[in-house]
Scaffold this active site. Structure first.
Site, PDB file in Angstrom:
ATOM      1  N   SER A  74       0.851  -1.183   0.000  1.00  0.00           N
ATOM      2  CA  SER A  74       0.000   0.000   0.000  1.00  0.00           C
ATOM      3  C   SER A  74       0.887   1.234   0.000  1.00  0.00           C
ATOM      4  O   SER A  74       2.068   1.161   0.360  1.00  0.00           O
ATOM      5  CB  SER A  74      -0.898   0.010   1.242  1.00  0.00           C
ATOM      6  OG  SER A  74      -1.597   1.232   1.368  1.00  0.00           O
ATOM      7  N   ARG A  75       0.326   2.374  -0.392  1.00  0.00           N
ATOM      8  CA  ARG A  75       1.073   3.631  -0.268  1.00  0.00           C
ATOM      9  C   ARG A  75       1.222   4.032   1.198  1.00  0.00           C
ATOM     10  O   ARG A  75       2.077   4.830   1.550  1.00  0.00           O
ATOM     11  CB  ARG A  75       0.357   4.742  -1.034  1.00  0.00           C
ATOM     12  CG  ARG A  75       0.355   4.573  -2.544  1.00  0.00           C
ATOM     13  CD  ARG A  75      -0.545   5.592  -3.196  1.00  0.00           C
ATOM     14  NE  ARG A  75      -1.930   5.437  -2.759  1.00  0.00           N
ATOM     15  CZ  ARG A  75      -2.938   6.204  -3.175  1.00  0.00           C
ATOM     16  NH1 ARG A  75      -2.697   7.184  -4.024  1.00  0.00           N
ATOM     17  NH2 ARG A  75      -4.165   6.009  -2.736  1.00  0.00           N
ATOM     18  N   HIS A 117      -5.194   0.810 -12.182  1.00  0.00           N
ATOM     19  CA  HIS A 117      -4.931  -0.567 -12.615  1.00  0.00           C
ATOM     20  C   HIS A 117      -3.724  -0.661 -13.532  1.00  0.00           C
ATOM     21  O   HIS A 117      -2.857  -1.529 -13.363  1.00  0.00           O
ATOM     22  CB  HIS A 117      -6.156  -1.147 -13.332  1.00  0.00           C
ATOM     23  CG  HIS A 117      -7.251  -1.564 -12.416  1.00  0.00           C
ATOM     24  ND1 HIS A 117      -8.408  -2.172 -12.855  1.00  0.00           N
ATOM     25  CD2 HIS A 117      -7.379  -1.462 -11.062  1.00  0.00           C
ATOM     26  CE1 HIS A 117      -9.191  -2.432 -11.824  1.00  0.00           C
ATOM     27  NE2 HIS A 117      -8.591  -1.997 -10.731  1.00  0.00           N
ATOM     28  N   LYS A 135     -11.366  -6.380 -12.513  1.00  0.00           N
ATOM     29  CA  LYS A 135     -12.159  -5.799 -13.594  1.00  0.00           C
ATOM     30  C   LYS A 135     -12.690  -4.426 -13.126  1.00  0.00           C
ATOM     31  O   LYS A 135     -12.824  -4.199 -11.907  1.00  0.00           O
ATOM     32  CB  LYS A 135     -13.277  -6.760 -14.001  1.00  0.00           C
ATOM     33  CG  LYS A 135     -14.156  -7.242 -12.841  1.00  0.00           C
ATOM     34  CD  LYS A 135     -15.167  -6.208 -12.457  1.00  0.00           C
ATOM     35  CE  LYS A 135     -15.749  -6.433 -11.093  1.00  0.00           C
ATOM     36  NZ  LYS A 135     -16.327  -5.202 -10.539  1.00  0.00           N
ATOM     37  N   ARG A 203     -15.910   6.330  -4.424  1.00  0.00           N
ATOM     38  CA  ARG A 203     -15.080   6.140  -5.618  1.00  0.00           C
ATOM     39  C   ARG A 203     -15.908   6.016  -6.896  1.00  0.00           C
ATOM     40  O   ARG A 203     -15.457   6.424  -7.974  1.00  0.00           O
ATOM     41  CB  ARG A 203     -14.192   4.905  -5.469  1.00  0.00           C
ATOM     42  CG  ARG A 203     -14.938   3.591  -5.407  1.00  0.00           C
ATOM     43  CD  ARG A 203     -14.004   2.383  -5.329  1.00  0.00           C
ATOM     44  NE  ARG A 203     -14.734   1.130  -5.302  1.00  0.00           N
ATOM     45  CZ  ARG A 203     -15.156   0.492  -6.389  1.00  0.00           C
ATOM     46  NH1 ARG A 203     -14.904   0.988  -7.587  1.00  0.00           N
ATOM     47  NH2 ARG A 203     -15.827  -0.641  -6.290  1.00  0.00           N
ATOM     48  N   ASP A 216     -17.494  -0.481 -13.327  1.00  0.00           N
ATOM     49  CA  ASP A 216     -17.613  -1.270 -12.101  1.00  0.00           C
ATOM     50  C   ASP A 216     -18.727  -2.305 -12.193  1.00  0.00           C
ATOM     51  O   ASP A 216     -18.539  -3.460 -11.792  1.00  0.00           O
ATOM     52  CB  ASP A 216     -17.874  -0.350 -10.910  1.00  0.00           C
ATOM     53  CG  ASP A 216     -17.455  -0.991  -9.601  1.00  0.00           C
ATOM     54  OD1 ASP A 216     -16.239  -1.029  -9.333  1.00  0.00           O
ATOM     55  OD2 ASP A 216     -18.331  -1.465  -8.862  1.00  0.00           O
TER      56      ASP A 216
END
Length: 365
Positions: A74-75, A117, A135, A203, A216
């Site tokens: 993770s960041r 992605h 996806k 999001r 999505d």
């Protein structure tokens, strides 16, 4: 597998005659050929972006497979460590690059928002890791094409995590289509709509995260129609934008090479049945909602008589895609026949075209 017969009394004679004529009388649906996810060769997995979907994936692998999640990245180092502690993962990395560079990792699962992605999957590909990408595969077809080219150049496995493709009930559908049992297919329907509160922080309403219904939710019906009809000969779409400018709803009509129609819908504004159907000259398949999960499949005759019903196992849907990736990698294959990269790219081109029709452009495109 269970059978259900439901023939109206006033149509019994005609129905029986029609069923005999088209060859569907006494028909039973085939059993799925899908191997158990527990039987797949075990790989060491790294998880990029420890959010909700990553947690579900990790827990599913723990419960239903022999796969090992050995690293998370993770960041935010603290977030990575919390995820690792939650699932007993040995390595927690404070950057995606560190995870990609971990030599203990065989394959990386990319679970970040659509907007990231391409970047995150490319990090893994360039580090020589196999990759499973959530996806929709990327934001657009241009990114998909570049990612596929890079994976092929480096000789690593790459697959879109369209988990529906690998479920037992979809194998039943594939077998029915291959057998010709439905006759000539003319109509495919599929929808995926969810009621989402109009939250600017979510999001799915964020243009900068490539939000919207299409990438999505809509990718499910589009991918299903692609599996059934093959490459589309035409695509027409209408839609409505959400308050933030992303696509809020889209209705799409596609045609296959044979002229069959696909009628598809996706929405952030309302909960839809999330069901699917495939209708042919002899019979149709009905897939209960949500069709993209472990769903009941019915074979229905021309007089609406139920000829047979397949009830799927409910044993960890996302485990099947991980098992498919593991089997492919163990066999030295760089892509899956069940979700080939050429089809993933075609689907991204379709999604691009729908967004153009709706006037939706993401920042940075």
């Amino acid at each position: 597998m269970t059978q259900e017969r439901s023939i109206a009394a006033d149509g019994a004679t005609d129905s029986a005659t029609d069923s005999a004529a088209d060859g569907t009388a006494g028909t039973v649906l085939p059993a799925p050929r899908t191997p158990s996810p527990r039987e797949a060769p075990a790989l060491n997995w790294g998880v990029m972006a420890p959010g909700g979907i990553a947690a579900h994936f990790t827990e599913t692998l723990r419960q239903h497979t022999g796969q090992r999640v050995v690293a998370v990245g993770s960041r935010d180092a603290a977030r990575s460590r919390a995820f690792a502690d939650r699932f007993g993962i040995p390595a927690a990395h404070g950057s995606y690059a560190e995870l990609a560079g971990n030599d203990e990792v065989d394959i990386v699962y990319v679970a970040s928002p659509h907007s990231a992605h391409f970047e995150h999957a490319m990090l893994a590909v360039e580090a020589g890791r196999h990759v499973l990408v959530e996806k929709a595969f990327t934001r657009n077809a241009r990114e998909a094409e570049q990612l596929i080219e890079a994976a092929r150049e480096r000789g690593v496995f790459l697959m879109e995590a369209m988990w529906t493709r690998f479920l037992p009930h979809i194998d039943v559908v594939r077998q029915v289509l291959a057998s010709g049992l439905l006759g000539e297919v003319h109509t495919v329907t599929a929808d995926h709509g969810q009621r989402m509160d109009p939250d600017p922080a979510h999001r799915l309403f964020a243009p900068e995260l490539a939000g919207g219904a299409l990438l999505d939710l809509g990718v499910y019906p589009v991918s299903f129609a692609s599996m059934v009809l093959g490459p589309f000969a035409s695509v027409t779409a209408v839609g409505t934008k959400a308050f933030s400018g992303v696509d809020g709803q889209a209705s799409i009509v596609v045609t296959g090479g044979s002229g069959a129609h696909g009628v598809l819908n996706t929405s952030l504004f309302a909960r839809t049945p999330t069901s699917a159907s495939i209708s042919g000259t002899h019979a149709r398949l009905e897939i209960d909602g949500p069709f993209y999960g472990a769903a009941r499949v019915r074979l229905v005759g021309r007089e609406n008589e139920i000829l047979d019903t397949f009830v799927p196992p409910r044993d960890g849907g996302m485990s099947y895609q991980a098992a498919e990736a593991a089997r492919c990698i163990a066999a030295g294959r760089l892509e899956s026949e069940l979700m080939p990269l050429a089809e993933t790219l075609d689907i991204m081109r379709v999604l691009d075209g729908v967004r153009r029709d709706l006037g939706v452009v993401f920042p940075g495109e």
